[in-house]
Structure formats: C-alpha cells, structure tokens
Write a protein that holds these residues in place. Structure first.
Motif, short mmCIF file in Angstrom:
data_model
loop_
_atom_site.label_atom_id
_atom_site.label_comp_id
_atom_site.label_asym_id
_atom_site.label_seq_id
_atom_site.Cartn_x
_atom_site.Cartn_y
_atom_site.Cartn_z
N ASP A 201 0.80 -1.22 0.00
CA ASP A 201 0.00 0.00 0.00
C ASP A 201 0.84 1.27 0.00
N ASP A 202 2.07 1.20 0.49
CA ASP A 202 2.93 2.37 0.59
C ASP A 202 3.93 2.38 -0.58
N PRO A 203 3.78 3.33 -1.53
CA PRO A 203 4.69 3.37 -2.70
C PRO A 203 6.17 3.43 -2.32
N SER A 204 6.48 4.06 -1.18
CA SER A 204 7.88 4.17 -0.77
C SER A 204 8.44 2.84 -0.27
N LYS A 205 7.54 1.85 -0.06
CA LYS A 205 7.97 0.54 0.41
C LYS A 205 7.75 -0.57 -0.61
N ASN A 206 7.22 -0.18 -1.79
CA ASN A 206 6.95 -1.20 -2.81
C ASN A 206 8.19 -1.99 -3.19
N TRP A 207 9.33 -1.33 -3.17
CA TRP A 207 10.58 -1.99 -3.59
C TRP A 207 10.98 -3.12 -2.65
N LYS A 208 10.44 -3.10 -1.42
CA LYS A 208 10.76 -4.14 -0.45
C LYS A 208 9.97 -5.43 -0.68
N PHE A 209 8.93 -5.33 -1.51
CA PHE A 209 8.03 -6.48 -1.66
C PHE A 209 8.32 -7.22 -2.96
N SER A 210 8.20 -8.55 -2.88
CA SER A 210 8.36 -9.41 -4.06
C SER A 210 7.28 -10.47 -4.02
N ALA A 211 6.78 -10.84 -5.20
CA ALA A 211 5.78 -11.90 -5.26
C ALA A 211 6.34 -13.20 -4.69
N ALA A 212 7.67 -13.35 -4.72
CA ALA A 212 8.31 -14.54 -4.15
C ALA A 212 8.08 -14.62 -2.65
N ASP A 213 7.88 -13.45 -2.00
CA ASP A 213 7.62 -13.44 -0.57
C ASP A 213 6.34 -14.19 -0.23
N ILE A 214 5.34 -14.03 -1.09
CA ILE A 214 4.07 -14.72 -0.87
C ILE A 214 4.25 -16.23 -1.06
N LYS A 215 5.04 -16.60 -2.05
CA LYS A 215 5.30 -18.02 -2.29
C LYS A 215 5.97 -18.66 -1.07
N GLU A 216 6.97 -17.98 -0.52
CA GLU A 216 7.68 -18.52 0.63
C GLU A 216 6.79 -18.55 1.87
N ARG A 217 5.85 -17.62 1.97
CA ARG A 217 4.91 -17.60 3.08
C ARG A 217 4.09 -18.89 3.13
N GLY A 218 3.88 -19.47 1.96
CA GLY A 218 3.13 -20.72 1.88
C GLY A 218 3.85 -21.89 2.53
N TYR A 219 5.15 -21.71 2.79
CA TYR A 219 5.95 -22.77 3.45
C TYR A 219 6.16 -22.45 4.93
N TRP A 220 5.31 -21.62 5.50
CA TRP A 220 5.51 -21.14 6.88
C TRP A 220 5.77 -22.28 7.86
N LYS A 221 4.91 -23.27 7.85
CA LYS A 221 5.04 -24.38 8.79
C LYS A 221 6.38 -25.10 8.61
N ASP A 222 6.79 -25.30 7.35
CA ASP A 222 8.07 -25.96 7.08
C ASP A 222 9.24 -25.14 7.61
N TYR A 223 9.15 -23.82 7.43
CA TYR A 223 10.22 -22.96 7.93
C TYR A 223 10.29 -22.98 9.46
N MET A 224 9.14 -22.97 10.12
CA MET A 224 9.15 -23.00 11.58
C MET A 224 9.80 -24.30 12.08
N GLU A 225 9.51 -25.40 11.42
CA GLU A 225 10.12 -26.68 11.80
C GLU A 225 11.63 -26.66 11.54
N ALA A 226 12.03 -26.04 10.42
CA ALA A 226 13.46 -25.96 10.10
C ALA A 226 14.20 -25.09 11.12
N TYR A 227 13.57 -23.98 11.52
CA TYR A 227 14.19 -23.12 12.54
C TYR A 227 14.28 -23.83 13.88
N GLU A 228 13.22 -24.52 14.26
CA GLU A 228 13.23 -25.24 15.53
C GLU A 228 14.36 -26.25 15.59
N GLN A 229 14.54 -26.99 14.50
CA GLN A 229 15.60 -27.99 14.51
C GLN A 229 16.98 -27.36 14.46
#
Length: 292
Positions: A201-229
């Motif tokens: 929503d903020d044009p000054s922050k658009n550069w920080k966002f990538s569609a790949a971020d949404i893709k990786e968000r879909g692996y949230w549970k896997d990442y939490m398990e990887a961090y825990e281990q």
C-alpha cells in the motif's frame, strides 16, 4: 535488561518449540520509553566497541536470521547506529553464485568473518544452508556434492552432518576469539501479513516487496520446523541463540541491543596499558610539545 535477555537465550541441545515463545512479548517495557532506552544502549554499545577495537583480542559476530518482514534490516540499522564504521562490517548473503556453489557451504561465510577488534554482522548466514535448503532441498543439488544425485539422497544423515559441521565451525571461531551471537527474530504469521500489506500500500515501500515473498509464506510451517531444529541442534554456551520477539519492532531493537551490551560487558574489555618505558617516552613527548 539482563534478566529480560536471559529469557530469550537458548544454549541447551534440547528440542525447542517456537510455539512456546511469544512474538508479542515486551517485558512490560512501555513504548513511550523505548526511544530513550535504545539511545542509552546504543551509546553503551559504542563505548564498548571502542574498547573492543583497542584491545584487539576478540571479535564479535552477530548473526541475524528471520522470516521476511521480521525487521532484520531495521534492527541492524537502529542497534548499530552509534558504531564507528571503521570497526564494523555488514554482509548480506543472497542466493549463492556459481563460484560459491563450487566451494563448501561455509566457504563464503568464512571469508566474511570479522578480524580481531571488529564487529561483523551477517544478515542471513550459513544457516540458510539448513533453513532455505531444508525447505527447498533441490537447492542442495546445485552444490554438486558426491553421492547426492537427487533429492531423495538428502536424508536425515545429511542434515545431521550439516549441523555437526556448523557446530564445529562455530566452536573453532569461539576457540580463536570470535564471540558468536545468533538472533532469530520471531515474527508471527499475522504480523507478517500486516507488514506485507503495508509494503504493497505504501509506494515508498513497494521496492521491499516481491511476489516470491508470498510463495515462501506458503511454506511457513516448514520454515518454523526448520528453525526449531536448527536452533535446537546448534545452540550452546559457546554460540547461543536468542529468540527475539519481533512483532513489536521497538522492543526487538531494545532486546537485541541489550544482548550485545551484556555480551561485550562479559568480556571485561580494557584499554591497553603501555609498558613503563613506552609510558616514559609518552611523558617525554608531552614535555617536548609543551615546551614549544
């Protein structure tokens, strides 16, 4: 703040669950006091860094790991704002290059280690090799390792060897005077969504966002398990992990600065004391200057 930061410290080699750590914790610190508290901590860090540089005995390696939008960049910017740039170096590790894939997974990180007297900051680190690569094991195939020809070859034994290699790497650093602190900025999935929407929503922050971020968000549970281990396998007294609540950026910065200050204080850093003959020559130089 020492009692507070001890709540975040992980040193044992027992399995941890991130569900047991509150991402919204603020230790009863009030937001209106945060600016003054952080300012005092930054000044103390700067004073201790000056002694670290002068003593030239230890180096400090700060490792920052987190999910996207957890605030690593901001935390580094604000907690290190008072540091003398001559005594500090920051490395942000992206996807490995072809050259880096042609070396062992610790090679590029070894090259970026701080020398004695300096603070090194690794924004992402060698832990990506047991985090991103754990969630996306196809990345390991790019390393062209012997006996690893397909994803199915990457078994528990492989990952255990990686954790073992990381422990040995960090033990060697500790034994040679590099103090290792590892921060995991623990962000909730709900707060990540909020920050992603702000970036969109903020044009000054658009550069920080990538569609790949949404893709990786879909692996949230896997990442939490990887961090825990990863945290469970590599946390010890020589190279502790700190699980920092990251839903409130103002508090995570205070917590990180507190850990850095307490760690540097524990080293009992002192300015070098000149031998008597050099001190005498110093006094002679002063007398000569005063006599001009």
């Amino acid at each position: 703040m020492q009692n507070i930061t001890n709540n975040f410290k992980i040193t044992g080699n027992k399995k941890i669950s991130l569900n047991n750590f509150d991402t919204d914790y603020t230790a009863d610190v009030k937001k209106e006091d945060a600016k003054a508290i952080l300012k005092a901590l930054v000044k103390e860090t700067a004073d201790l860094q000056d002694k670290l540089y002068a003593a030239n005995k230890y180096s400090l390696l700060l490792i920052f790991q987190a999910m996207d939008a957890a605030g690593k960049d901001g935390a580094i910017k604000h907690t290190m704002s008072g540091i003398n740039p001559q005594g500090c170096q920051v490395y942000s590790f992206k996807q490995p290059s072809t050259e880096e894939y042609n070396h062992d997974f610790l090679w590029r990180h070894s090259k970026a280690l701080p020398e004695r007297g300096r603070i090194g900051i690794h924004n992402r680190s060698h832990y990506e090799n047991v985090l991103v690569s754990k969630v996306h094991p196809e990345n390991v195939l790019k390393e062209n390792l012997p006996d690893i020809h397909k994803v199915e070859d990457i078994d528990d034994k492989f990952w255990n060897e990686r954790y073992k290699g990381i422990r040995a790497f960090e033990r060697n650093l500790h034994n040679n005077g590099t103090v290792v602190i590892k921060f995991f900025l623990h962000l909730s999935k709900k707060e990540q969504k909020k920050r992603f929407l702000q970036r969109i929503d903020d044009p000054s922050k658009n550069w920080k966002f990538s569609a790949a971020d949404i893709k990786e968000r879909g692996y949230w549970k896997d990442y939490m398990e990887a961090y825990e281990q990863a945290i469970s396998e590599t946390a010890n007294d020589d190279a502790p992990w700190y699980i920092i609540p990251a839903d409130k950026k103002w508090f995570s910065r205070i917590a990180i600065s507190s850990v850095i200050v307490e760690t540097l204080k524990s080293l009992d850093l002192q300015y070098p004391v000149l031998p008597k003959d050099e001190a005498d020559r110093l006094q002679q130089s002063k007398e000569q200057l005063m006599g001009e």
